[in-house]
Design a protein around this motif. Structure first.
Motif, PDB file in Angstrom:
ATOM      1  N   ASP A 397       0.823  -1.215   0.000  1.00 14.51           N
ATOM      2  CA  ASP A 397       0.000   0.000   0.000  1.00 14.51           C
ATOM      3  C   ASP A 397       0.852   1.259   0.000  1.00 14.51           C
ATOM      4  O   ASP A 397       0.465   2.280  -0.572  1.00 14.51           O
ATOM      5  CB  ASP A 397      -0.909   0.010   1.235  1.00 14.51           C
ATOM      6  N   PHE A 398       2.005   1.189   0.678  1.00 11.13           N
ATOM      7  CA  PHE A 398       2.896   2.349   0.800  1.00 11.13           C
ATOM      8  C   PHE A 398       4.345   1.879   0.701  1.00 11.13           C
ATOM      9  O   PHE A 398       4.667   0.751   1.073  1.00 11.13           O
ATOM     10  CB  PHE A 398       2.707   3.060   2.140  1.00 11.13           C
ATOM     11  N   ALA A 399       5.204   2.757   0.212  1.00  7.21           N
ATOM     12  CA  ALA A 399       6.638   2.513   0.195  1.00  7.21           C
ATOM     13  C   ALA A 399       7.330   3.642   0.944  1.00  7.21           C
ATOM     14  O   ALA A 399       6.891   4.795   0.878  1.00  7.21           O
ATOM     15  CB  ALA A 399       7.163   2.429  -1.239  1.00  7.21           C
ATOM     16  N   LEU A 400       8.389   3.297   1.652  1.00  8.67           N
ATOM     17  CA  LEU A 400       9.134   4.276   2.444  1.00  8.67           C
ATOM     18  C   LEU A 400      10.584   4.307   1.995  1.00  8.67           C
ATOM     19  O   LEU A 400      11.112   3.323   1.478  1.00  8.67           O
ATOM     20  CB  LEU A 400       9.096   3.912   3.932  1.00  8.67           C
ATOM     21  N   SER A 401      11.225   5.413   2.255  1.00  7.73           N
ATOM     22  CA  SER A 401      12.669   5.516   2.028  1.00  7.73           C
ATOM     23  C   SER A 401      13.286   6.371   3.117  1.00  7.73           C
ATOM     24  O   SER A 401      12.712   7.394   3.507  1.00  7.73           O
ATOM     25  CB  SER A 401      12.969   6.131   0.659  1.00  7.73           C
ATOM     26  N   ALA A 402      14.422   5.940   3.613  1.00  6.44           N
ATOM     27  CA  ALA A 402      15.206   6.745   4.557  1.00  6.44           C
ATOM     28  C   ALA A 402      16.409   7.336   3.834  1.00  6.44           C
ATOM     29  O   ALA A 402      16.594   8.546   3.759  1.00  6.44           O
ATOM     30  CB  ALA A 402      15.644   5.890   5.745  1.00  6.44           C
ATOM     31  N   ARG A 403      17.208   6.461   3.244  1.00 10.45           N
ATOM     32  CA  ARG A 403      18.447   6.933   2.632  1.00 10.45           C
ATOM     33  C   ARG A 403      18.209   7.744   1.372  1.00 10.45           C
ATOM     34  O   ARG A 403      19.014   8.616   1.032  1.00 10.45           O
ATOM     35  CB  ARG A 403      19.371   5.739   2.391  1.00 10.45           C
ATOM     36  N   GLY A 404      17.078   7.498   0.690  1.00  8.80           N
ATOM     37  CA  GLY A 404      16.759   8.344  -0.455  1.00  8.80           C
ATOM     38  C   GLY A 404      16.591   9.789  -0.037  1.00  8.80           C
ATOM     39  O   GLY A 404      17.095  10.714  -0.690  1.00  8.80           O
ATOM     40  N   PHE A 405      15.895   9.998   1.068  1.00 10.25           N
ATOM     41  CA  PHE A 405      15.703  11.364   1.557  1.00 10.25           C
ATOM     42  C   PHE A 405      16.991  11.922   2.164  1.00 10.25           C
ATOM     43  O   PHE A 405      17.192  13.141   2.159  1.00 10.25           O
ATOM     44  CB  PHE A 405      14.556  11.402   2.564  1.00 10.25           C
ATOM     45  N   MET A 406      17.868  11.048   2.676  1.00  7.90           N
ATOM     46  CA  MET A 406      19.179  11.523   3.122  1.00  7.90           C
ATOM     47  C   MET A 406      19.978  12.062   1.939  1.00  7.90           C
ATOM     48  O   MET A 406      20.628  13.107   2.035  1.00  7.90           O
ATOM     49  CB  MET A 406      19.940  10.400   3.824  1.00  7.90           C
ATOM     50  N   PHE A 407      19.933  11.339   0.811  1.00  8.71           N
ATOM     51  CA  PHE A 407      20.607  11.834  -0.397  1.00  8.71           C
ATOM     52  C   PHE A 407      19.998  13.163  -0.838  1.00  8.71           C
ATOM     53  O   PHE A 407      20.708  14.064  -1.292  1.00  8.71           O
ATOM     54  CB  PHE A 407      20.507  10.809  -1.519  1.00  8.71           C
ATOM     55  N   ALA A 408      18.676  13.280  -0.715  1.00 11.38           N
ATOM     56  CA  ALA A 408      18.024  14.535  -1.079  1.00 11.38           C
ATOM     57  C   ALA A 408      18.527  15.684  -0.214  1.00 11.38           C
ATOM     58  O   ALA A 408      18.588  16.830  -0.663  1.00 11.38           O
ATOM     59  CB  ALA A 408      16.507  14.392  -0.954  1.00 11.38           C
ATOM     60  N   LEU A 409      18.889  15.389   1.030  1.00  8.77           N
ATOM     61  CA  LEU A 409      19.432  16.410   1.934  1.00  8.77           C
ATOM     62  C   LEU A 409      20.876  16.771   1.614  1.00  8.77           C
ATOM     63  O   LEU A 409      21.396  17.756   2.125  1.00  8.77           O
ATOM     64  CB  LEU A 409      19.360  15.917   3.384  1.00  8.77           C
ATOM     65  N   GLY A 410      21.535  15.953   0.792  1.00  7.16           N
ATOM     66  CA  GLY A 410      22.919  16.242   0.440  1.00  7.16           C
ATOM     67  C   GLY A 410      23.904  15.171   0.858  1.00  7.16           C
ATOM     68  O   GLY A 410      25.113  15.331   0.645  1.00  7.16           O
ATOM     69  N   CYS A 411      23.433  14.075   1.445  1.00  4.50           N
ATOM     70  CA  CYS A 411      24.324  12.972   1.833  1.00  4.50           C
ATOM     71  C   CYS A 411      25.147  12.522   0.632  1.00  4.50           C
ATOM     72  O   CYS A 411      24.627  12.387  -0.475  1.00  4.50           O
ATOM     73  CB  CYS A 411      23.487  11.806   2.367  1.00  4.50           C
ATOM     74  N   ILE A 412      26.448  12.277   0.827  1.00  6.02           N
ATOM     75  CA  ILE A 412      27.326  11.848  -0.254  1.00  6.02           C
ATOM     76  C   ILE A 412      27.815  10.414  -0.050  1.00  6.02           C
ATOM     77  O   ILE A 412      28.770   9.990  -0.681  1.00  6.02           O
ATOM     78  CB  ILE A 412      28.540  12.797  -0.402  1.00  6.02           C
ATOM     79  N   GLN A 413      27.162   9.681   0.842  1.00  6.41           N
ATOM     80  CA  GLN A 413      27.554   8.312   1.161  1.00  6.41           C
ATOM     81  C   GLN A 413      29.017   8.258   1.610  1.00  6.41           C
ATOM     82  O   GLN A 413      29.804   7.438   1.159  1.00  6.41           O
ATOM     83  CB  GLN A 413      27.329   7.380  -0.042  1.00  6.41           C
ATOM     84  N   ALA A 414      29.352   9.142   2.543  1.00  4.41           N
ATOM     85  CA  ALA A 414      30.714   9.174   3.080  1.00  4.41           C
ATOM     86  C   ALA A 414      30.936   8.083   4.109  1.00  4.41           C
ATOM     87  O   ALA A 414      32.066   7.880   4.557  1.00  4.41           O
ATOM     88  CB  ALA A 414      30.993  10.539   3.710  1.00  4.41           C
ATOM     89  N   LEU A 415      29.873   7.390   4.522  1.00  5.74           N
ATOM     90  CA  LEU A 415      29.942   6.280   5.478  1.00  5.74           C
ATOM     91  C   LEU A 415      30.480   6.735   6.831  1.00  5.74           C
ATOM     92  O   LEU A 415      31.228   6.019   7.497  1.00  5.74           O
ATOM     93  CB  LEU A 415      30.794   5.134   4.910  1.00  5.74           C
ATOM     94  N   GLN A 416      30.072   7.943   7.251  1.00  8.89           N
ATOM     95  CA  GLN A 416      30.499   8.496   8.537  1.00  8.89           C
ATOM     96  C   GLN A 416      29.321   8.637   9.508  1.00  8.89           C
ATOM     97  O   GLN A 416      29.441   9.317  10.525  1.00  8.89           O
ATOM     98  CB  GLN A 416      31.116   9.892   8.315  1.00  8.89           C
ATOM     99  N   CYS A 417      28.190   7.979   9.203  1.00 12.60           N
ATOM    100  CA  CYS A 417      26.957   8.192   9.962  1.00 12.60           C
ATOM    101  C   CYS A 417      27.115   7.907  11.450  1.00 12.60           C
ATOM    102  O   CYS A 417      26.480   8.546  12.284  1.00 12.60           O
ATOM    103  CB  CYS A 417      25.836   7.314   9.411  1.00 12.60           C
TER     104      CYS A 417
END
Length: 505
Positions: A397-417
């Motif tokens: 019924d619904f799909a969610l994303s966490a990391r997609g919205f992190m990328f939208a915020l500017g995340c560069i996947q630096a793996l420093q979370c």
């Protein structure tokens, strides 16, 4: 006059020379000290055998994370998200062109590749419609009419910075989707946007807990009293660490975060690996109904699926108690998910991915006559339109994303979370690093990412000949098998029939 100037120049040069000599001596002394330490220590073989220069190994190892991303990996090689996947998100968030030239760089032959089946008579734009809102929690005092099929998955304040949470909150409100608080409690930054909120209760009951970690009904009432809080999600497990609670390093537990969560500041925030008072499906339904009675809001649970035995036991107990006792929704997280810190053995080896668990849950609920009663929400690496479209076609019924919205915020996947050193300000509480994340600007990117996701999923649906995304079905998808040829998704996961007739809602 000239001789005085020359004398000044000579004096400056003498001082510069002296400083240079002292710096050189200090450098040599430092090297000598490091040499002695490396030679005498017994912990690291490389440093003992190659003193001083052995330290370069660790430096190069650290730099390798960044050089691989930009110089050495191809567009579709990198993990957990490759450059092609991230680039689509960045372009969607910036609301710039998302068209490419010269054909796909995606290999369409590997086993498991998803292919949507275009119709020879696609839906015309004039016949296309938006996905209608869905009602969640028909037996609640305050049901929730959810507007969007794509929403922001659980990310707590603590794992994320306050500026990141505020940008997500504002962007979600403008986009018309909900934001899940994650297990870290309800913060002022979740509320600031004015949009819909799903409040998550984790195993530590952060934000609604007593000192002993049990649920505090009065605090739950207070949280539920916020009009923005539309649903409550009881978290049993999450994708990155099924069987393990949330992990927040001590350096990220600030005074404010500690106050919101109800824990000591400056100490690691480690949740129990399960709810002590929930040890079987009876306990689970008791807790869900208790929370629903207090809050009046729709209540469901989030988990990673390991097998279907639990699901059949849950359905059996629901039938004993009555359909109104059922959870209002089930959120299924993929075993390869996770936007925060997690032990590698868990996110690498434990739990089922969404490709197996989603059809399993849907088929059991359909077979048990509970599919209309319980809404199904799923998350797990769905940052691009194809993943969301696949989930809807499968029946979610619904799909969610966490990391997609992190990328939208500017995340560069630096793996420093997990290190409080995020260079983009998304997952750090270092105020200097947070300055790089400008809330109004990033809120717009969140909005555009959501808007362009809906548009792209709709484009796939229209190509398949249906008017809106939720009309996608399993027969619209084929999956490449080990033969190199594709087979229909509805043959791999056949549609189920209701074997236990129940009243329709």
């Amino acid at each position: 006059m000239e001789s005085g100037f020359m004398a000044l120049v000579k004096t400056i040069l003498n001082w510069v020379g002296l400083i240079f000599v002292l710096a050189l001596l200090l450098l040599l002394l430092t090297i000598l000290i490091v040499y002695v330490i490396d030679r005498t220590q017994k912990k690291h073989a490389i440093r003992r055998n190659f003193p001083v220069i052995g330290h370069l190994r660790y430096w190069f190892e650290h730099l390798g994370e960044f050089f691989r991303q930009y110089f050495f990996t191809l567009d579709r090689e990198e993990m957990p998200f490759n450059r092609a996947e991230r680039s689509w998100v960045y372009r969607a968030a910036k609301n710039v062109s998302r068209t490419l030239a010269f054909g796909s760089t995606r290999n369409l032959t590997p086993t498991g590749t998803v292919m949507f089946l275009n119709d020879q008579f696609p839906t015309l734009e004039k016949n296309a419609v938006e996905s209608p809102p869905l009602l969640i929690g028909p037996y609640c005092r305050t049901p929730y009419l959810a507007k969007s099929f794509f929403n922001i998955s659980g990310m707590s304040y603590g794992a994320l910075s306050k500026v990141a949470v505020e940008a997500l909150s504002r962007g979600a409100a403008k986009a018309g989707c909900w934001i899940n608080t994650g297990e870290g409690g309800l913060s002022p930054y979740h509320l600031t946007g004015g949009g819909d909120i799903v409040f998550q209760i984790g195993t530590a009951k952060y934000g609604v807990r007593n000192d002993d970690g049990s649920l505090n009904d009065d605090k739950l009432k207070e949280v539920s009293s916020h009009q923005q809080v539309k649903m409550i999600e009881l978290k049993l497990a999450q994708g990155a660490k099924p069987g393990k609670g949330g992990l927040l390093p001590a350096e990220k537990v600030t005074e404010e975060i500690a106050q919101i969560r109800g824990i000591p500041a400056g100490e690691p925030s480690i949740s129990p690996n399960g709810h002590p008072e929930i040890r079987n499906v009876c306990d689970l339904l008791d807790m869900i109904n208790h929370i629903r009675d207090i809050s009046g809001k729709p209540v469901g649970f989030k988990t990673v699926i390991g097998n279907d035995t639990f699901l059949y036991q849950l359905c059996e107990e629901i039938h004993k108690r009555g359909i109104e006792s059922a959870p209002d929704f089930i959120t299924i997280d993929s075993a390869d998910g996770g936007s925060g810190a997690a032990p590698q053995p868990l996110f690498d080896y434990v739990g089922l991915t969404i490709k197996e668990s989603l059809p399993m849950v849907l088929n059991v609920l359909e077979n048990q006559g509970l599919r209309d009663r319980i809404k199904v929400i799923c998350s797990g690496k769905m940052i691009n339109p194809s993943g969301v479209a696949w989930a809807l076609a499968m029946g979610a019924d619904f799909a969610l994303s966490a990391r997609g919205f992190m990328f939208a915020l500017g995340c560069i996947q630096a793996l420093q979370c997990n290190k409080n050193t995020c260079p983009t300000g998304v997952t750090t509480h270092n105020t200097d690093l947070q300055k790089g994340l400008v809330v109004p600007n990033k809120a717009e990117r969140v909005y555009h990412y959501h808007k362009n996701m809906l548009k792209a999923v709709g484009m796939i649906a229209h190509s398949c000949g249906v008017p809106e995304p939720r009309e996608l079905k399993r027969h619209h998808v084929r999956i490449v098998t080990e033969t190199g040829l594709s087979t229909p998704l509805d043959k791999i996961h056949p549609y189920q029939e209701n074997s236990i007739p129940t009243k329709k809602l």
